[in-house]
Design a protein around this motif. Structure first.
Motif, PDB file in Angstrom:
ATOM      1  N   GLY A 190     105.248 117.694  70.725  1.00 52.61           N
ATOM      2  CA  GLY A 190     105.958 116.768  69.851  1.00 52.61           C
ATOM      3  C   GLY A 190     107.375 117.233  69.609  1.00 52.61           C
ATOM      4  N   ASP A 191     108.075 116.498  68.737  1.00 51.49           N
ATOM      5  CA  ASP A 191     109.416 116.938  68.325  1.00 51.49           C
ATOM      6  C   ASP A 191     109.258 117.796  67.060  1.00 51.49           C
ATOM      7  N   SER A 192     110.383 118.205  66.495  1.00 53.73           N
ATOM      8  CA  SER A 192     110.298 119.150  65.369  1.00 53.73           C
ATOM      9  C   SER A 192     109.501 118.571  64.209  1.00 53.73           C
ATOM     10  N   TYR A 193     109.696 117.278  63.931  1.00 56.62           N
ATOM     11  CA  TYR A 193     108.987 116.664  62.809  1.00 56.62           C
ATOM     12  C   TYR A 193     107.479 116.610  63.080  1.00 56.62           C
ATOM     13  N   GLN A 194     107.121 116.126  64.284  1.00 60.15           N
ATOM     14  CA  GLN A 194     105.693 116.018  64.598  1.00 60.15           C
ATOM     15  C   GLN A 194     105.025 117.390  64.563  1.00 60.15           C
ATOM     16  N   LEU A 195     105.718 118.389  65.107  1.00 62.02           N
ATOM     17  CA  LEU A 195     105.109 119.716  65.169  1.00 62.02           C
ATOM     18  C   LEU A 195     104.952 120.312  63.777  1.00 62.02           C
ATOM     19  N   SER A 196     105.916 120.044  62.879  1.00 61.15           N
ATOM     20  CA  SER A 196     105.748 120.595  61.533  1.00 61.15           C
ATOM     21  C   SER A 196     104.585 119.903  60.826  1.00 61.15           C
ATOM     22  N   ARG A 197     104.414 118.619  61.080  1.00 61.49           N
ATOM     23  CA  ARG A 197     103.264 117.902  60.489  1.00 61.49           C
ATOM     24  C   ARG A 197     101.954 118.461  61.050  1.00 61.49           C
ATOM     25  N   LEU A 198     101.940 118.705  62.367  1.00 59.40           N
ATOM     26  CA  LEU A 198     100.710 119.213  62.986  1.00 59.40           C
ATOM     27  C   LEU A 198     100.345 120.578  62.402  1.00 59.40           C
ATOM     28  N   ALA A 199     101.376 121.417  62.197  1.00 65.22           N
ATOM     29  CA  ALA A 199     101.110 122.736  61.605  1.00 65.22           C
ATOM     30  C   ALA A 199     100.610 122.557  60.182  1.00 65.22           C
ATOM     31  N   ALA A 200     101.208 121.592  59.462  1.00 63.44           N
ATOM     32  CA  ALA A 200     100.809 121.373  58.070  1.00 63.44           C
ATOM     33  C   ALA A 200      99.366 120.878  57.986  1.00 63.44           C
ATOM     34  N   ASP A 201      98.933 120.103  58.976  1.00 63.67           N
ATOM     35  CA  ASP A 201      97.603 119.481  58.918  1.00 63.67           C
ATOM     36  C   ASP A 201      96.520 120.297  59.621  1.00 63.67           C
ATOM     37  N   SER A 202      96.877 121.383  60.285  1.00 65.96           N
ATOM     38  CA  SER A 202      95.887 122.102  61.108  1.00 65.96           C
ATOM     39  C   SER A 202      94.662 122.491  60.272  1.00 65.96           C
ATOM     40  N   GLN A 203      93.481 122.284  60.830  1.00 69.99           N
ATOM     41  CA  GLN A 203      92.246 122.516  60.069  1.00 69.99           C
ATOM     42  C   GLN A 203      91.514 123.781  60.520  1.00 69.99           C
ATOM     43  N   ASP A 204      90.989 123.732  61.764  1.00 70.17           N
ATOM     44  CA  ASP A 204      90.101 124.818  62.210  1.00 70.17           C
ATOM     45  C   ASP A 204      90.850 126.034  62.722  1.00 70.17           C
TER      46      ASP A 204
END
Ligand code: 13P
Ligand code: SF4
Length: 390
Positions: free
Chosen positions: A59-73
């Motif tokens: 993703g781009d910087s925004y998507q990747l920061s969201r993905l890091a924020a939402d990571s579960q397992d």
């Protein structure tokens, strides 16, 4: 009784440099299979193909920061991007409520090559911004300024924004973030990328005369007069991306001459003169989205990092896609993350050695999170339309 612990030997990077890509790839996949959902490999769109092929999510910087924020397992994030992205992932993945939900267990964030920095982020040091803030305070009331840092900045600058009522933005949400800032104060200090700040504020109707540039190396007031500071709405830090700065108006003119019907699509880190001439501009995410949604036969000249443009070309052979500049311009620091570094960091992880861990110091992390959470709230409803140059 003495217990002797036998530490496994750390695997040396030099051994990996001589291996063929094919072997490195199959060893990377073996580690991914072994660690399963406990491992998350994130890849920025500008990463080279060989590396991006191993990412779970891109993703781009925004998507990747969201993905890091939402990571579960996941318990380990290997970030195939640059240093500020790994710092952001560490802050978001280890924020207090996430830590509490994992009974205090941290997510480890690894940057496969520590030399993968960002020249733009390096153009604003926290000491320089603090000095500018103090100087500005001699002329105007700093409580009337909202500091806005582009996510492409060190965690210390995000913390500065957190402490001073400010916020973080990415190229995806700079518009809504500036709008938020202007609801708070009539003035903004935007760093480190002058182009993103200028291109965004111009489209919000801020006149160019009210956007002085702050040169951190100038002897006084960033090279400005007191009148210019008092009249300012957006104070632009004199920083830029060495990749996007390369695109010039003459590249746009040349391609329009060479390829009739071509449309120009650029990133907002490009200089104003280029963005003004383009048919459309937007973040990396938007650039990908526009091409994906374009009909067969569309003709594009794209002004952003070379690896992404080449990947779009390959993925859309039914469209005519050109790189906007005649010369090679790629993000050289992101390019440092190669298969050898990725394999080396993963196999060390499996062997019990966590190499190149990025962990932001707690106080900096706490205040950075304040500024990052403001951003995530502002842009939880993402802009879905592509901005057009006025
Ligand atoms: P985005 O990922 O926000 O488009 O920014 C581009 C960039 O330069 C990343 O470093
Ligand atoms: Fe930094 Fe530019 Fe590379 Fe992005 S593309 S990481 S802003 S140097």
């Amino acid at each position: 009784m003495t217990i002797t612990r036998h530490e496994p030997a750390r695997l040396e990077l030099a051994l990996y440099k001589s291996l063929e890509n094919e072997e490195l790839s199959s060893r990377i996949e073996a580690v991914r299979a072994q660690l399963g959902s406990g491992l998350l490999i994130l890849g920025h769109h500008y990463q080279q193909d060989e590396v991006i092929a191993h990412s779970d999510l891109r993703g781009d910087s925004y998507q990747l920061s969201r993905l890091a924020a939402d990571s579960q397992d996941c318990r380990t994030i290997v970030f195939c991007g640059v240093h500020f992205m790994a710092e952001t992932a560490d802050i978001l993945a280890n924020r207090p409520e996430k830590l509490a939900a994992r009974s205090g267990e941290r997510v480890t964030v690894i940057l496969p090559d520590l030399a993968a920095g960002c020249s733009m982020a390096d153009m604003a040091a926290v000491e320089q911004v603090e000095a500018a803030w103090e100087d500005l305070g001699q002329v105007i009331d700093t409580s009337e300024i909202t500091p806005v840092t582009y996510i492409n900045s060190a965690a210390g600058l995000k913390a500065f924004c957190g402490r001073h009522g400010g916020i973080v933005c990415t190229s995806s949400n700079a518009g809504p973030v500036l709008k938020w800032a202007f609801q708070r104060t009539r003035r903004v200090l935007f760093f480190p990328d002058q182009h993103l700040g200028r291109n965004t504020a111009l489209r919000m109707g801020v006149p160019i005369e009210q956007m002085p540039v702050w040169n951190p190396y100038a002897p006084e007031l960033g090279g400005n007069t007191e009148e210019a500071i008092r009249a300012s709405r957006v104070l632009l830090w004199q920083g830029h991306c060495s990749v996007h700065q390369v695109f010039r108006p003459e590249h746009v003119q040349q391609l329009r001459l060479q390829v009739p019907g071509i449309k120009i699509l650029v990133h907002p880190e490009c200089p104003r003169e280029v963005v003004d001439l383009a048919d459309a501009f937007g973040s990396t995410y938007k650039i990908v989205q526009v091409v994906e949604q374009s009909p067969s036969g569309s003709k594009w000249a794209i002004g952003t990092e070379l690896h992404l443009v080449n990947r779009l070309k390959k993925a859309h052979p039914d469209q005519e896609i050109h790189f906007l500049a005649p010369m090679v311009c790629m993000c050289a620091t992101m390019y440092r993350i190669d298969l050898a570094h990725l394999c080396w960091s993963l196999e060390n992880l499996v062997a019990g050695h966590r190499v190149n861990v990025i962990q932001v110091e707690p106080e900096t992390s706490r205040w950075s999170l304040v500024a990052l959470e403001r951003m995530l709230q502002v842009s939880s409803v993402r802009e879905t339309t592509l901005a057009s140059p006025t």
